[in-house]
Design an enzyme around this catalytic site. Structure first.
Site, PDB file in Angstrom:
ATOM      1  N   GLY A   1       0.808  -1.221   0.000  1.00 15.69           N
ATOM      2  CA  GLY A   1       0.000   0.000   0.000  1.00 15.69           C
ATOM      3  C   GLY A   1       0.838   1.267   0.000  1.00 15.69           C
TER       4      GLY A   1
ATOM      5  N   LYS B   1      -9.557   9.852  12.067  1.00 12.92           N
ATOM      6  CA  LYS B   1     -10.995   9.601  11.985  1.00 12.92           C
ATOM      7  C   LYS B   1     -11.477   8.669  13.088  1.00 12.92           C
ATOM      8  CE  LYS B   1     -11.240  10.452   7.030  1.00 12.92           C
ATOM      9  NZ  LYS B   1      -9.918  11.095   6.995  1.00 12.92           N
TER      10      LYS B   1
ATOM     11  N   GLU C   1     -18.876  11.519   6.944  1.00 17.37           N
ATOM     12  CA  GLU C   1     -17.831  12.537   6.948  1.00 17.37           C
ATOM     13  C   GLU C   1     -18.134  13.640   7.961  1.00 17.37           C
ATOM     14  OE1 GLU C   1     -15.535  12.810   2.740  1.00 17.37           O
ATOM     15  OE2 GLU C   1     -17.439  13.851   2.857  1.00 17.37           O
TER      16      GLU C   1
END
Length: 612
Positions: free
Chosen positions: A285, A405, A537
């Site tokens: 990644g 987050k 969000e």
């Protein structure tokens, strides 16, 4: 050259060519006797008058000589031929004589002179003038050694599309001085004015050693010009020959961050990595591959690249082998899914790594909103599998990559990351392995991030899509994020949550506008479209909750939060029942568990200063 000036120059040159043709004809045939009488004057004036009449009739002066061929040559022959015929008629009428030999010779000289002048213009256009006319007028910001090197090489490289015409530099002693015939027109604050005065089409910032804050100030001046702005490649790339000054790169989003990159404690990292066995999950990644690159530089004894995607693992393996050819580091690849507890346990027990960097995760917010069960399987269960296998195999240090987050989570992705943090913090209490968490803000250029999307949208002509005009985010670069992971592993004592001081949050719309302008486009041309906040969000992100705040800075730019409560029993419960729940109830359960121990806080509630 303007059209009017070009026409005047052409008339003057053609007049001289006609005079020269008649003069040479008379000298070669009659020496100088023909020049003494009025016949020479009448012949010249009639020839000149007739030539202009026929050149306008055949549009000789409006021909595009850049693409001249036989058709244009025939036009010259016809113009010169009829000019000589008319001159002969006027000689007969006015002087009762026709100088056949002189007129015939003058015809050939006129064809040669006028035709040659057009041919020479075409050659000059193709080989000399074209190399400048088709180039972009460029301002070089910085008249130091790097800037002068840029100008010298751009002037010598005829194939480069840039031509330097002026400098901008804050050194007042250089103002109004010419360097390689290029004037230093003013200071950095004068960039908009200079760009307008010199009709600048491209800006190159040649200040490789400048700090990020000052560089950002320069970019803000460049933004005002609406001219494409580029940056000089790194000096080490220029010295090693990897890149030339003509290969200036476009301004990247990371250039717009108003802070300098993190400085690593290399001695501490070497102690924790050199000659050790290091395993990286998610090694293919964005973050995982950069961790591998940075770890490799510290010469571990063995580097294990573990990932689910064979293509991405193959890519990073080949890159490392090519970049670090000859170094005595054993690279091992393992294709495995972290959800496969048995396979992960086998790998850990076989290699018995000293350090594990856990970067494998699902991170795309909208996708995880639609697939909460996959977030649990990969981010929670997968993390538990890797953590338990690390503990049982005697791993010394385990560092998990998390997200801001996870703080007061409003999304499935954030909630699953918070539960994964709880698993890791619980394991730290139960194991001799040092388990730690590193929280990131948004990582620039990572897969699925907003910056690659903006770039693609700008390249396609827009519009750039922004969810909300007030949305702000903390940003960091991939190397910064990876450096933080490695540094955290060397500083960890167990149970900490490490956070990078990411400066002030950036408004997404400001980032989009700057990228548009610095790409040489206007906002009106590209356009910005607001699409609305997506499910899960937030307008802003937090980096630590109040009960995690620790008022000690353990390293420049790195802060640490304390361990919070973990609800491992409830986590185990959701792990057991998640296949039986519908997506919405599963999402609600995830968010309820993730936020059970958190209290909302913004960054201003967290002490992140050097004086803390």
């Amino acid at each position: 050259m303007g059209y009017r000036k070009k026409m005047i120059l052409t008339f003057v040159l053609d007049s001289l060519f006609i005079l020269a043709a008649i003069f040479l004809s008379s000298v070669l045939l009659y020496e100088f006797t023909f020049l003494a009488g009025s016949l020479f004057f009448i012949t010249f004036m009639m020839n000149l008058f007739a030539f202009y009449i026929f050149s306008f009739a055949y549009r000789l002066h409006k021909k595009t000589w850049k693409y001249a061929g036989m058709k244009e040559m025939l036009t010259i022959l016809k113009t010169a031929g009829f000019t000589i015929l008319v001159t002969a008629v006027f000689q007969q009428l006015l002087m009762d004589v026709i100088t056949y030999r002189i007129l015939i010779a003058a015809f050939f000289f006129q064809v040669v002179f006028i035709g040659s002048s057009r041919l020479c213009w075409r050659l000059a256009k193709d080989n000399f003038i074209k190399s400048y006319a088709d180039k972009k007028r460029t301002m070089v910001v910085g008249a130091g050694s790097a800037g002068t090197m840029v100008v010298r090489q751009l002037q010598q490289n005829r194939h480069c599309e840039l031509i330097p015409v002026t400098f901008a530099d804050d050194d007042v002693t250089k103002h109004h001085v010419e360097i390689y015939n290029i004037p230093v027109a003013g200071s950095i604050k004068d960039i908009p004015k200079i760009a307008k005065a010199y009709q600048i089409e491209n800006i190159v910032v040649a200040l490789p050693s400048i700090d990020k804050r000052r560089l950002n100030e320069i970019f803000q001046e460049c933004v005002k010009t609406k001219v494409k702005t580029q940056v000089l490649p790194m000096l080490e790339d220029l010295v090693t020959g990897k890149r030339s000054v003509s290969q200036c790169r476009d301004v990247e989003a990371e250039d717009l961050l108003e802070r300098d990159p993190i400085a690593l404690d290399y001695e501490a990292i070497e102690t924790s990595i050199t000659d050790k066995v290091v395993l990286v999950t998610g090694a293919g990644g964005s973050i995982g591959s950069e961790i591998c690159r940075q770890v490799f530089r510290f010469k571990p004894d063995q580097l294990i690249l573990l990932g689910h995607g064979e293509n991405s693992i193959y890519t990073i393996e080949m890159e490392l082998l090519e970049m670090y050819e000859g170094q005595r580091v054993e690279i091992v690849t393992e294709i495995a899914d972290i959800q496969d507890a048995g396979k992960i346990s086998t790998i850990m027990n076989y290699y018995k790594p000293d350090v594990v960097y856990h970067a494998a995760a699902h991170k795309h917010v909208p996708l995880m909103e639609r697939n909460p069960e996959e977030a649990i399987k990969n981010n929670v269960i997968g993390t538990r599998n890797v953590a338990e296998a690390s503990s049982s195999s005697g791993v010394g240090s385990f560092v998990m990559v998390s997200s801001d987050k996870a703080v007061h989570a409003t999304s499935v992705m954030g909630a699953s990351k918070r539960l994964a943090e709880m698993v890791v913090q619980h394991m730290n209490k139960e194991s001799t392995t040092s388990f730690n968490v590193v929280r990131f803000g948004n990582v620039l250029e990572s897969r699925g991030s907003v910056i690659p999307l903006f770039k693609k949208q700008i390249q396609k002509g827009g519009p750039v899509t922004v969810t909300h005009p007030d949305m702000v985010r903390y940003f960091m670069t991939i190397p910064e994020a990876s450096s933080l992971v490695i540094q955290a592993g060397s500083l960890a004592k167990g149970g900490e949550i490490f956070v990078l001081d990411m400066g002030q949050p950036v408004k997404i719309i400001d980032l989009a506008k700057n990228l548009i302008k610095l790409s040489g486009h206007s906002i009106d041309d590209i356009g910005i479209k607001f699409t609305g906040i997506r499910h899960g969000e937030k307008l802003y992100e937090e980096i630590l909750s109040k009960n995690e705040v620790h008022n000690q800075q353990i390293h420049p730019k790195i802060y640490v939060g304390t361990s919070s409560n973990t609800f491992i029993t409830e986590i185990e419960e959701i792990v057991k029942i998640y296949p039986l729940h519908d997506k919405e109830s599963l999402r609600e359960k995830l968010l309820e568990l993730a936020n059970r121990d958190s209290t909302t806080t913004r960054k201003e509630d967290v002490i992140l200063s050097a004086e803390a």
